[in-house]
Scaffold this motif. Structure first.
Motif, PDB file in Angstrom:
ATOM      1  N   ARG A 212       0.841  -1.198   0.000  1.00 24.71           N
ATOM      2  CA  ARG A 212       0.000   0.000   0.000  1.00 24.71           C
ATOM      3  C   ARG A 212       0.872   1.241   0.000  1.00 24.71           C
ATOM      4  NH1 ARG A 212      -1.036   1.146   5.930  1.00 24.71           N
ATOM      5  NH2 ARG A 212       0.093  -0.505   7.003  1.00 24.71           N
ATOM      6  N   ILE A 213       0.254   2.374  -0.357  1.00 26.25           N
ATOM      7  CA  ILE A 213       0.947   3.655  -0.456  1.00 26.25           C
ATOM      8  C   ILE A 213       0.211   4.659   0.419  1.00 26.25           C
ATOM      9  CG2 ILE A 213       1.702   5.486  -2.017  1.00 26.25           C
ATOM     10  CD1 ILE A 213       1.763   3.419  -4.265  1.00 26.25           C
ATOM     11  N   VAL A 214       0.964   5.462   1.138  1.00 22.72           N
ATOM     12  CA  VAL A 214       0.352   6.399   2.076  1.00 22.72           C
ATOM     13  C   VAL A 214      -0.538   7.407   1.358  1.00 22.72           C
ATOM     14  CG1 VAL A 214       2.215   6.259   3.756  1.00 22.72           C
ATOM     15  CG2 VAL A 214       2.320   7.994   1.948  1.00 22.72           C
ATOM     16  N   GLY A 215      -1.475   7.986   2.122  1.00 22.96           N
ATOM     17  CA  GLY A 215      -2.285   9.075   1.602  1.00 22.96           C
ATOM     18  C   GLY A 215      -1.443  10.336   1.449  1.00 22.96           C
ATOM     19  N   ALA A 292       0.298  10.415   5.364  1.00 22.75           N
ATOM     20  CA  ALA A 292       0.058   9.494   6.485  1.00 22.75           C
ATOM     21  C   ALA A 292      -0.563   8.220   5.938  1.00 22.75           C
ATOM     22  CB  ALA A 292      -0.860  10.125   7.531  1.00 22.75           C
ATOM     23  N   PRO A 293      -0.391   7.091   6.640  1.00 23.09           N
ATOM     24  CA  PRO A 293      -0.956   5.827   6.162  1.00 23.09           C
ATOM     25  C   PRO A 293      -2.482   5.766   6.214  1.00 23.09           C
ATOM     26  CG  PRO A 293       0.873   5.428   7.671  1.00 23.09           C
ATOM     27  CD  PRO A 293       0.529   6.876   7.773  1.00 23.09           C
ATOM     28  N   LYS A 294      -3.111   6.599   7.080  1.00 19.89           N
ATOM     29  CA  LYS A 294      -4.567   6.549   7.229  1.00 19.89           C
ATOM     30  C   LYS A 294      -5.209   7.806   6.657  1.00 19.89           C
ATOM     31  CE  LYS A 294      -4.378   3.821  11.510  1.00 19.89           C
ATOM     32  NZ  LYS A 294      -4.706   3.825  12.971  1.00 19.89           N
ATOM     33  N   GLU A 295      -6.308   7.609   5.922  1.00 22.76           N
ATOM     34  CA  GLU A 295      -6.974   8.733   5.272  1.00 22.76           C
ATOM     35  C   GLU A 295      -7.477   9.763   6.276  1.00 22.76           C
ATOM     36  OE1 GLU A 295     -10.790   9.719   2.376  1.00 22.76           O
ATOM     37  OE2 GLU A 295      -9.957   7.698   2.419  1.00 22.76           O
ATOM     38  N   ASN A 296      -8.075   9.301   7.389  1.00 30.47           N
ATOM     39  CA  ASN A 296      -8.624  10.263   8.350  1.00 30.47           C
ATOM     40  C   ASN A 296      -7.532  11.135   8.955  1.00 30.47           C
ATOM     41  OD1 ASN A 296      -7.692   7.928   9.812  1.00 30.47           O
ATOM     42  ND2 ASN A 296      -8.760   8.691  11.625  1.00 30.47           N
ATOM     43  N   VAL A 297      -6.317  10.589   9.061  1.00 33.92           N
ATOM     44  CA  VAL A 297      -5.207  11.369   9.596  1.00 33.92           C
ATOM     45  C   VAL A 297      -4.754  12.417   8.583  1.00 33.92           C
ATOM     46  CG1 VAL A 297      -2.838  11.262  10.462  1.00 33.92           C
ATOM     47  CG2 VAL A 297      -4.472   9.479  11.084  1.00 33.92           C
ATOM     48  N   THR A 353       7.552  -7.187   2.750  1.00 30.55           N
ATOM     49  CA  THR A 353       6.408  -6.359   2.371  1.00 30.55           C
ATOM     50  C   THR A 353       6.605  -4.986   3.002  1.00 30.55           C
ATOM     51  OG1 THR A 353       4.901  -8.225   2.179  1.00 30.55           O
ATOM     52  CG2 THR A 353       3.915  -6.076   2.613  1.00 30.55           C
ATOM     53  N   MET A 354       6.250  -3.937   2.249  1.00 29.78           N
ATOM     54  CA  MET A 354       6.519  -2.584   2.734  1.00 29.78           C
ATOM     55  C   MET A 354       5.385  -1.638   2.360  1.00 29.78           C
ATOM     56  SD  MET A 354       9.863  -0.173   1.898  1.00 29.78           S
ATOM     57  CE  MET A 354      10.999  -1.236   2.770  1.00 29.78           C
ATOM     58  N   VAL A 355       5.150  -0.658   3.217  1.00 33.91           N
ATOM     59  CA  VAL A 355       4.282   0.470   2.899  1.00 33.91           C
ATOM     60  C   VAL A 355       5.153   1.556   2.283  1.00 33.91           C
ATOM     61  CG1 VAL A 355       2.768   2.249   3.837  1.00 33.91           C
ATOM     62  CG2 VAL A 355       2.731  -0.056   4.809  1.00 33.91           C
ATOM     63  N   SER A 356       4.708   2.147   1.184  1.00 36.30           N
ATOM     64  CA  SER A 356       5.467   3.228   0.563  1.00 36.30           C
ATOM     65  C   SER A 356       5.077   4.557   1.193  1.00 36.30           C
ATOM     66  CB  SER A 356       5.200   3.294  -0.943  1.00 36.30           C
ATOM     67  OG  SER A 356       5.826   4.449  -1.493  1.00 36.30           O
ATOM     68  N   GLY A 357       6.083   5.274   1.698  1.00 34.33           N
ATOM     69  CA  GLY A 357       5.845   6.609   2.235  1.00 34.33           C
ATOM     70  C   GLY A 357       5.892   7.683   1.170  1.00 34.33           C
TER      71      GLY A 357
END
Length: 416
Positions: A212-215, A292-297, A353-357
Motif C-alpha cells: 500500500r501507499i500512504v495518503g 500518512a498511512p490513514k486517510e482520516n489522519v 512487504t513494505m508500505v510506501s511513504g
C-alpha cells in the motif's frame, strides 16, 4: 541464483539518460517539456526501438513502446515509471523504473519471447509536479482524474502556461484529452522504484513488494501584503507577507508531531515576492506536503494546517489556501503482490512487504488496473539529492522480479 537482467547495460542506460540534464555535476534536473526533457525522450525512443518496440508519443508527451502480442486486441500490460525529476535530484528516482522496462524489452527480444497479450513500456511526464504542480500528472491524465480544460491553464513559476509549453514541445494542446485511457484498457500495471529510504539497505533485503501507499495531500498557501521601502516604512505600519508566512511555518511541523500516526508534513518550496533585499514582501507562496498511512489522519492534518495558515494572516494580510492534490491511502492489488512475491522467492531473493511513504504513479493506477510495485535499495536512504544511488546489481534483482511477473501476466513460458 538465476539472473536475467544485465547490470552493466542497466548502468549504461541510466548514465545515457542522465546526459540530458540541466544541472550537470549538480544533480539531475529535467523538467517536463524542457529542452532536456525532449532530448531524454528522443534517447529513450532510440533505446525502445533498439529493443524491438514500436514507439509512439501520446497526446501529452508520455513515451510508449509497444510489443505486440499474439492476440493484439487484448488489453496490454503496462510497465514503466517517470523520467522528469526534481531540481538537483538523483538519476534513479523514476528513471530506474523506465530503464527497468527497457531492459525487460531487451530481454524479451534477445530470448525471442512473444507475449500472448501486448506489453506497453511507458516513460511518463510530470510525476514530481516540479514544473506545473500537483504531481502524478501523467497517470492522473491517463486514468481520467484531471480536468483537461483546467490542465491547459496550469502555469509554471515563470508564468508559462501548460498549453504553451506543450505547443513549444511539439504537441497540440487541443488534443490533450486523447491521452485519457478507457476503463478496462490496461490489463495490469507494474512499476519498479528505488526505495528512497533506508529500510532495505539496513535490513540487507534485496527487494520490497509494496502492499500500500500512504495518503497524500498538498496545500498551496499564498499570503498577500503590501510592498514598501525597508528603510522608510515603520514597523507598526507594515503588511509584511513573509512575517505571516513564517508565523504559519513555525507551527506546521508540530501539527504532524502532535497528531502522530506516522504522519509527516513538509514545506519544501517557498517564493518571496518581489524578492528585493530592501523591499517588504507583498506576496509569499509556499506548499505543504502532508502524508500518512490513514486517510482520516491526512484529512485531519490538512484541515489543521489550513486553519493555522489562515489564522497566521491575522487582520493585516489576506490569505488564499488551495488544495492542489488529495489522494487517499491506496492498497495495491493483493493478487499482484502475491505474484511478485512468488517470483522474488523463486529467484532466491531476500524480500519484505513494505508500505510506501512516497507517492508513485502506481497509487493512481491502482484503482484503474491491478497494480504491483517493487522497491530496490537506496544507498544510505538518500533520494531527491545528487547523492542518490542504487547499485545496478541490486537494481537488476528488482528488474528480474518484474521480468518473471510480466512473463506470467502475458503467458510467456520459457526454460531458464
Amino acid at each position: 541464483m538465476t539472473q536475467f537482467s544485465d547490470p552493466q547495460r542497466l548502468q549504461v542506460l541510466i548514465d545515457g539518460l542522465n546526459q540530458f540534464n540541466a544541472t550537470p555535476d549538480k544533480g539531475t534536473t529535467r523538467l517536463t517539456y524542457s529542452p532536456e526533457f525532449r532530448q531524454a525522450s528522443d534517447y529513450l525512443r532510440g533505446q525502445m526501438e533498439a529493443a524491438g518496440l514500436t514507439v509512439r508519443e501520446d497526446a501529452v508527451g508520455n513515451l510508449i513502446g509497444r510489443l505486440e502480442g499474439r492476440q493484439p486486441d487484448l488489453a496490454p500490460v503496462l510497465i514503466g515509471s517517470h523520467f522528469d525529476s526534481v531540481p538537483n535530484g538523483g538519476k534513479f528516482d523514476g528513471q530506474a523504473g523506465v530503464i527497468a522496462g527497457i531492459e525487460i524489452a531487451f530481454q524479451l527480444k534477445e530470448r525471442g519471447l512473444t507475449p500472448e497479450r501486448p506489453v506497453e513500456f511507458i516513460a511518463m511526464i510530470e510525476e514530481e509536479g516540479t514544473r506545473f504542480g500537483g504531481g502524478l500528472l501523467a497517470s492522473r491524465i491517463m486514468t481520467g482524474k484531471v480536468d483537461m480544460a483546467a490542465l491547459l491553464d496550469y502555469a509554471d513559476d515563470d508564468g508559462i502556461l501548460f498549453r504553451d509549453a506543450m505547443q513549444d514541445y511539439g504537441l497540440e494542446p487541443s488534443k490533450a484529452h486523447e491521452a485519457v485511457r478507457q476503463a478496462g484498457s490496461v490489463h495490469a500495471f507494474l512499476e519498479l522504484h528505488i526505495e528512497q529510504g533506508p529500510v532495505l539497505e539496513a535490513s540487507g533485503d534485496d527487494v520490497a513488494i509494496v502492499d500500500r501507499i500512504v495518503g497524500l495531500g498538498q496545500l498551496k498557501a499564498t499570503f498577500h501584503g503590501q510592498a514598501g521601502h525597508a528603510g522608510t516604512t515603520p514597523m507598526n505600519a507594515r503588511r509584511d507577507a513573509l512575517v505571516g508566512a513564517v508565523t504559519a511555518l513555525a507551527q506546521l511541523p508540530d501539527l504532524a508531531r502532535t497528531i502522530g500516526e506516522d504522519a509527516v508534513l513538509t514545506v519544501g518550496k517557498m517564493e518571496v515576492h518581489p524578492g528585493g533585499a530592501n523591499v517588504i514582501p507583498d506576496r509569499v507562496v509556499f506548499t505543504a506536503d502532508i502524508r500518512a498511512p490513514k486517510e482520516n489522519v491526512v484529512r485531519a492534518l490538512m484541515d489543521q494546517a489550513h486553519d493555522v495558515i489562515e489564522r497566521a494572516g491575522g487582520n493585516d494580510l489576506s490569505v488564499d489556501v488551495e488544495q492542489q492534490i488529495f489522494i487517499s491511502p491506496v492498497p495495491l492489488s493483493a493478487q499482484m503482490h502475491e505474484r511478485l512475491q512468488f517470483h522474488a522467492n523463486k529467484l532466491g531473493l531476500k524480500s519484505r512487504t513494505m508500505v510506501s511513504g512516497a507517492g508513485h504513479d502506481a497509487m493512481v493506477m491502482a484503482d484503474f488496473a491491478p497494480t504491483g510495485l517493487v522497491f530496490v535499495p537506496s544507498r544510505h536512504g538518500i533520494s531527491h539529492a545528487p547523492e542518490e544511488w542504487t547499485d545496478c546489481d541490486q537494481l537488476a534483482k528488482g528488474v528480474d522480479v518484474l521480468f518473471l511477473t510480466l512473463c506470467d501476466l502475458t503467458e510467456i513460458s520459457f526454460t531458464h
